[in-house]
Write a protein that holds these residues in place. Structure first.
Motif, PDB file in Angstrom:
ATOM      1  N   TRP A  51      19.721  44.933  66.357  1.00 29.80           N
ATOM      2  CA  TRP A  51      18.462  44.470  65.774  1.00 29.80           C
ATOM      3  C   TRP A  51      18.735  43.630  64.539  1.00 29.80           C
ATOM      4  O   TRP A  51      17.852  43.067  63.964  1.00 29.80           O
ATOM      5  CB  TRP A  51      17.570  45.663  65.460  1.00 29.80           C
ATOM      6  N   SER A  52      19.972  43.577  64.116  1.00 27.25           N
ATOM      7  CA  SER A  52      20.404  42.701  63.036  1.00 27.25           C
ATOM      8  C   SER A  52      21.917  42.761  62.995  1.00 27.25           C
ATOM      9  O   SER A  52      22.544  43.509  63.735  1.00 27.25           O
ATOM     10  CB  SER A  52      19.835  43.121  61.687  1.00 27.25           C
ATOM     11  N   ALA A  58      18.431  46.856  59.283  1.00 29.76           N
ATOM     12  CA  ALA A  58      17.519  46.294  60.270  1.00 29.76           C
ATOM     13  C   ALA A  58      16.341  47.242  60.484  1.00 29.76           C
ATOM     14  O   ALA A  58      16.480  48.455  60.390  1.00 29.76           O
ATOM     15  CB  ALA A  58      18.246  46.088  61.591  1.00 29.76           C
ATOM     16  N   ARG A  59      15.187  46.666  60.771  1.00 29.67           N
ATOM     17  CA  ARG A  59      13.995  47.479  61.024  1.00 29.67           C
ATOM     18  C   ARG A  59      14.281  48.450  62.166  1.00 29.67           C
ATOM     19  O   ARG A  59      14.730  48.053  63.227  1.00 29.67           O
ATOM     20  CB  ARG A  59      12.815  46.590  61.400  1.00 29.67           C
ATOM     21  N   TYR A  62      11.085  52.251  67.313  1.00 29.77           N
ATOM     22  CA  TYR A  62      10.361  53.515  67.435  1.00 29.77           C
ATOM     23  C   TYR A  62      10.485  54.131  68.816  1.00 29.77           C
ATOM     24  O   TYR A  62       9.841  55.127  69.114  1.00 29.77           O
ATOM     25  CB  TYR A  62       8.893  53.372  67.019  1.00 29.77           C
ATOM     26  N   HIS A  70      20.522  52.279  67.674  1.00 33.58           N
ATOM     27  CA  HIS A  70      20.497  51.762  66.306  1.00 33.58           C
ATOM     28  C   HIS A  70      21.338  52.652  65.384  1.00 33.58           C
ATOM     29  O   HIS A  70      22.154  52.162  64.604  1.00 33.58           O
ATOM     30  CB  HIS A  70      19.041  51.714  65.839  1.00 33.58           C
ATOM     31  N   HIS A  95      17.327  53.424  53.436  1.00 33.73           N
ATOM     32  CA  HIS A  95      16.905  52.029  53.523  1.00 33.73           C
ATOM     33  C   HIS A  95      15.441  51.847  53.911  1.00 33.73           C
ATOM     34  O   HIS A  95      14.859  50.818  53.603  1.00 33.73           O
ATOM     35  CB  HIS A  95      17.765  51.278  54.546  1.00 33.73           C
ATOM     36  N   TRP A  96      14.872  52.813  54.622  1.00 34.66           N
ATOM     37  CA  TRP A  96      13.533  52.646  55.188  1.00 34.66           C
ATOM     38  C   TRP A  96      12.664  53.863  54.923  1.00 34.66           C
ATOM     39  O   TRP A  96      13.137  54.989  54.946  1.00 34.66           O
ATOM     40  CB  TRP A  96      13.604  52.454  56.714  1.00 34.66           C
ATOM     41  N   GLU A 102       8.120  55.846  64.080  1.00 37.27           N
ATOM     42  CA  GLU A 102       9.559  55.944  63.870  1.00 37.27           C
ATOM     43  C   GLU A 102       9.969  57.389  63.584  1.00 37.27           C
ATOM     44  O   GLU A 102      10.988  57.868  64.070  1.00 37.27           O
ATOM     45  CB  GLU A 102      10.021  55.040  62.725  1.00 37.27           C
TER      46      GLU A 102
END
Length: 183
Positions: A51-52, A58-59, A62, A70, A95-96, A102
């Motif tokens: 995803w990055s 990266a986001r 879900y 991921h 990070h999130w 999610e």
């Protein structure tokens, strides 16, 4: 690079000099300079969907299967062990701030983690009620995951020694590390 629609890609490195097609090319593959034929494949490496270029930044997805991939990418292994999943979860949450979808995907993913077992209700170090799950690894460390019982969001992760380690001045029950997240 050759990309597929699902984000996988293959990196193919070929020896060539576009200024002199068909002539041998100098390479230092294996650290030794030598001539190789034009077009010789030097390396071929396949990469999983991403995803990055830099998870966990990266986001997060879900979907539980995509979230597992991921997290696996975060710890750089295709099949992360339960401690590796917990480490990746910590990196992700550093990070999130996860939304409901999610958090639900993460809870479903961790529910299937081998060796992670429920131990009951706890009050975390920030005085919040939670549901605890533990994993005892082979090095004398217990990983405790604390989830919010109403939302399934991760409240905290704690590492505790399960055996005395006198060479480090540690006794069984001493907390090695604790992380908590506020929503």
């Amino acid at each position: 690079m050759r990309w597929t629609p699902d984000g996988r890609h293959t990196e193919l490195v070929v020896a060539t000099d576009p200024r002199h097609p068909g002539r041998p090319v100098l390479t230092d593959e294996d650290g030794e300079p030598r001539l190789v034929d034009d077009g010789k494949v030097i390396s071929r490496q396949d990469f999983p969907p991403s995803w990055s270029d830099a998870p966990p930044a990266a986001r997060p997805p879900y979907d539980p299967a995509r979230l597992r991939a991921h997290l696996a990418e975060t710890v750089r292994t295709e099949t992360p062990s339960t401690p590796e999943l917990l480490d990746a979860t910590q990196q992700l949450l550093d990070h999130w701030t996860l939304g409901a979808r999610e958090s639900a995907a993460l809870a479903r993913l961790l529910a299937d983690a081998e060796g992670l077992r429920p131990v009951g209700e706890v009050t975390d170090r920030l005085d919040r009620p939670g549901q605890a799950y533990v994993y005892d690894d082979h090095s004398g460390v217990r990983h405790m995951l604390i989830l919010d019982p109403s939302t399934g969001a991760v409240l905290g992760l704690e590492l505790t020694f399960t055996t005395d380690q006198p060479e480090y001045g540690v006794r069984a029950g001493d907390v090695m590390q604790y992380s908590a997240w506020l929503r």
